[in-house]
Design a protein around this motif. Structure first.
Motif, PDB file in Angstrom:
ATOM      1  N   GLY A 136      38.696  53.817   6.708  1.00  0.00           N
ATOM      2  CA  GLY A 136      37.759  52.721   6.522  1.00  0.00           C
ATOM      3  C   GLY A 136      36.682  52.700   7.598  1.00  0.00           C
TER       4      GLY A 136
ATOM      5  N   ASP B 256      37.434  51.395  11.831  1.00  0.00           N
ATOM      6  CA  ASP B 256      38.288  50.668  10.887  1.00  0.00           C
ATOM      7  C   ASP B 256      38.949  49.448  11.519  1.00  0.00           C
TER       8      ASP B 256
ATOM      9  N   TYR C   7      35.667  54.731   3.257  1.00  0.00           N
ATOM     10  CA  TYR C   7      35.731  53.542   2.407  1.00  0.00           C
ATOM     11  C   TYR C   7      35.158  52.364   3.193  1.00  0.00           C
ATOM     12  N   LYS C   8      33.978  51.951   2.773  1.00  0.00           N
ATOM     13  CA  LYS C   8      33.297  50.865   3.459  1.00  0.00           C
ATOM     14  C   LYS C   8      34.011  49.549   3.206  1.00  0.00           C
ATOM     15  N   HIS C   9      34.381  48.904   4.285  1.00  0.00           N
ATOM     16  CA  HIS C   9      35.092  47.629   4.162  1.00  0.00           C
ATOM     17  C   HIS C   9      34.177  46.574   3.550  1.00  0.00           C
TER      18      HIS C   9
ATOM     19  N   GLY D 191      38.935  47.940   4.287  1.00  0.00           N
ATOM     20  CA  GLY D 191      38.810  49.164   5.070  1.00  0.00           C
ATOM     21  C   GLY D 191      39.525  49.076   6.400  1.00  0.00           C
TER      22      GLY D 191
ATOM     23  N   ILE E  44      43.893  49.126   4.538  1.00  0.00           N
ATOM     24  CA  ILE E  44      43.351  50.159   3.652  1.00  0.00           C
ATOM     25  C   ILE E  44      44.452  50.796   2.807  1.00  0.00           C
TER      26      ILE E  44
ATOM     27  N   ASN F 135      43.883  49.632  -0.537  1.00  0.00           N
ATOM     28  CA  ASN F 135      42.559  49.825  -1.117  1.00  0.00           C
ATOM     29  C   ASN F 135      42.686  50.534  -2.470  1.00  0.00           C
TER      30      ASN F 135
ATOM     31  N   SER G 291      32.760  55.523  -0.171  1.00  0.00           N
ATOM     32  CA  SER G 291      33.578  54.715  -1.067  1.00  0.00           C
ATOM     33  C   SER G 291      32.909  54.554  -2.424  1.00  0.00           C
TER      34      SER G 291
END
Length: 738
Positions: free
Chosen positions: A555, A648, A686-688, A704, A709, A712, A735
């Motif tokens: 993330g 993250d 993976y963009k939070h 993220g 995550i 996710n 993401s």
């Protein structure tokens, strides 16, 4: 106002005896020997106190019921930021009240209390409304044709695996086969018997193994060893649920839990962990007729590459150079701190992290209340496994004092230095105030309260400005000869840690880990025989397994600890001479209270030390070096002495992504050095994104965060495709791109 009322009530309590039998009887015996009517009534039981345990009284049941009901109502209603703030303030208030209660004396050590803690936890951590079990697997398995294919082995990260007691000594019997780490038993043990809990969780400072005969803490086994940390707080549960939804079970899915406190070498020495992991993988391959997919998280992503070197070594695993190629299909790394993390450094150096500097939460406050910084650092240093996450690669990776690869764009970092200065020394507000007093010619002889007033005014002025800029100018002249009191890069902070720790910790680091970088092929081949290098991906090569695939998933878009502002403790207060003539002096009274508290702390420290080599003075005094909370510049990403970068929330993106980055990564661009078989490497960030539901306390389906995550949805679908034998595009993606 609350403190004044509290003091008043205490005075009244001291003036009025608690037991009428004692007060009336004592008074009558002092005046005459004959019994009074009150004595007879006392003997008859009318004045007798209720001897029942407090938890069996109706009043206790009523108070608990009302309190829990109110908290549940408030928690359910706290869906707006304003309401949530009020709820957080209530939690803090309750923490303050609870910290003043002698829980050890009033709470019994029974399973009933464990159940009580478990139920109350549910009210503070309600289940998120969108936290749907078995999703997203149930919604996509038919569309994508997902079904079991490769056997799966899960390797958790640090603190994820539950630890349970197997000791049968007198002090351990009441904890037999109970979780000393994880579940509500841990919380009860810490709150009610911290010294005994510490005796069980610490390791021997010299051997790194069990601290004494009769104490045996071992990793819990099976899929439930790391599915939930405590009731309602999942870790691997979402991974297990989704794999079960497409057909996996305990026959083709295994969780390789381990005692994360141990050094990697001691995992094999004490628990035969790597031998068992090798056997598990080989058995799964024979049973399923296919190679295994390995999914790791956090520190597990460091443990597995170490295992691959161990299993191929002729003196250890005896698997030969082809073992990885023959047995491993895919290596899925989630949130792996390949280059270490600054957070581990400060935890070992002074027992501090962002979590302990921001004491707004219930758990963080209690931790700080019951464990001093020195106590935490002393305990953590016995956990050799945690030191595997110290920063690796030195200045070449983390940057010099002038520039770092992840520095903010010029002009967007305020007056702050480069991130390459992992630790910068500043002057705390208290030191600044003292300097002002000295410069103004003011000393302790000005009379009662004079010095305190000046200090208070100076502190107030200092709090209105950032204490973090121009850190090198803030160092006192008396510290000029102390080589430690300067700005430190990732290279020199390791030496700083060595200089500020015990000989036992120093020896442990030297004999287990290496934090450098090798750029010579011949040296890398030599390192294959040196097990101290195996946990450092910058000093070892990936195995010769060209058909294996590596996925790096993590993330981003969360503030993450990157560097710190430190100060040196300048506690050199002069002792005031006190005798009967001046004991009423406020300074003498304060000094006497401090001495009494010091004696109490020494007694506690003696019980805490056990087999630790630290002296009593090391435990009870504040650390000489500490994170300076006065360095506060939120606009430029500095809060209470901690400076943030992207990551993250736990690991900076520099450590998460460097080895897998497609254009300049260690396993890609520099593959001839670190990935000679040119194993395909995929990186996915993976963009939070915050959930739309305020009840998604774990971040929701697009989380993220370092732990969250694991739930996710996009990431779950991605690695399920790998497990089910589906081909994926081998490219760098963000993401949402598949």
């Amino acid at each position: 106002m609350r403190r004044r009322t509290h003091t008043s009530s205490n005075n009244k309590k001291n003036d009025r005896p608690l037991d009428p039998r004692q007060s009336v009887g004592a008074a009558s015996r002092n005046t005459r020997d004959s019994e009074t009517p009150e004595d007879i009534l006392a003997d008859s039981g009318l004045y007798r106190t209720d001897d029942r345990p407090f938890w069996k009284r109706k009043r206790f049941h009523f108070i608990i019921g009302v309190s829990v009901g109110a908290l549940a109502a408030i928690g359910a209603a706290s869906t707006t930021p304003t309401a949530q703030n009020h709820f957080n303030e209530l939690q803090t208030y309750l923490a303050l009240q609870l910290a003043d209660i002698d829980l050890t004396g009033i709470m019994p050590g029974t399973d009933v209390v464990d159940e009580l803690f478990g139920n109350v936890t549910g009210f503070f951590k309600p289940s998120p409304s969108s936290d749907i079990p078995f999703m997203p697997a149930l919604s996509v398995k038919d569309e994508l044709g997902l079904k079991p294919h490769h056997p799966v082995v899960l390797i958790p990260g640090i603190i994820s695996s539950g630890l349970e007691s197997w000791g049968v000594s007198e002090k351990s019997q009441k904890y037999f086969r109970k979780r000393m780490w994880g579940t509500t038993t841990m919380f009860r043990s810490v709150l009610l018997d911290k010294e005994l809990w510490t005796d069980h969780l610490k390791l021997d400072a010299v051997t790194g193994l069990d601290p004494e005969p009769g104490i045996k803490i071992r990793a819990a086994q099976g899929l439930d060893a790391a599915d939930y940390f405590v009731t309602g707080y999942w870790v691997w549960a979402r991974v297990i649920e989704n794999l079960a939804a497409i057909g996996y079970d305990s026959n083709n899915m295994h969780l390789a839990s381990y005692d994360w406190r141990l050094s990697f070498s001691n995992l094999e020495v004490r628990d035969r962990y790597f031998s068992k992991l090798k056997s598990t993988i080989e058995t799964a391959n024979r049973n399923e007729g296919r190679k295994t997919v390995i999914i790791t998280h956090s520190m597990g992503s460091i443990v597995f590459p170490y295992f691959l070197k161990w299993v191929e070594d002729d003196d250890h695993g005896h698997g030969g150079s082809s073992w990885t190629e023959d047995n491993i299909e895919t290596f899925v790394n989630i949130g792996g701190p390949y280059l270490g993390c600054p957070k581990a450094l400060t935890a070992m150096l002074s027992g501090e992290t962002r979590d302990t500097m921001a004491l707004g939460s219930f758990g963080a406050y209690l931790l700080e209340k019951f464990f001093s910084r020195r106590e935490r650092a002393s305990l953590l240093r016995t956990w050799a496994g945690a030191s595997s996450m110290l920063p690796k690669g030195g200045e070449l990776i983390w940057g010099t004092s002038d520039v770092a690869p992840d520095d903010p764009v010029l002009g967007f970092q305020g007056d702050h230095l480069s991130y390459g200065n992992m630790i910068s020394f500043t002057k705390s507000n208290a030191e600044s105030a003292a300097t002002v007093l000295i410069d103004d010619g003011i000393n302790d002889d000005v009379g009662d309260g004079g010095g305190d007033s000046s200090t208070s005014d100076s502190n107030e002025n200092n709090n209105n400005s950032s204490s973090s800029s121009s850190s090198s100018d803030a160092i006192k002249e008396e510290d000029a000869e102390d080589d430690r009191i300067r700005n430190h890069t990732a290279e020199s902070v390791i030496q700083l840690l060595h200089e500020n720790s015990s000989k036992e910790y120093h020896d442990m680091l030297r004999s287990n880990y290496s934090f450098g970088i090798s750029t010579d092929k011949k040296q890398l081949k030599k390192n294959a025989r040196d097990e101290t290098k195996w946990s450092n991906v910058l000093e070892t090569q990936l195995p010769n397994a060209p058909s294996m695939k590596i996925y790096c998933m993590y993330g981003v878009n969360l503030p993450t600890e990157r560097s710190y502002y430190y100060a040196k403790n300048q506690d050199k207060r002069e002792q005031v001479y006190c005798d009967e003539s001046n004991m009423t002096d406020a300074r003498c009274q304060a000094q006497q209270r401090e001495q009494e508290a010091q004696q109490e702390h020494e007694e506690r420290a003696k019980e805490f030390l056990g087999s630790l080599s630290s002296t009593i003075d090391e435990v009870i005094r504040p650390p000489e070096l500490f994170i300076n909370p006065d360095a506060h510049d939120p606009i430029n990403g500095v809060e209470t002495g901690v400076r943030f970068a992207d990551g993250d929330g736990t690991i900076p993106v520099l450590s998460l992504g460097y080895m897998c980055e497609p254009n300049n990564g260690g396993w890609t661009k520099h593959g001839d050095l670190y990935n000679p078989a040119h194993i395909p490497v995929v990186l996915r960030e993976y963009k939070h994104e915050e959930s739309e539901s305020k009840l998604d306390v774990r971040g929701g389906r697009k989380a993220g965060d370092h732990v969250d995550i694991l739930g996710n949805w996009e990431m779950i679908v991605s690695y399920m495709k790998c497990i089910c034998g589906m081909r994926m595009r081998l490219k760098y993606t963000l993401s949402g791109e598949h």
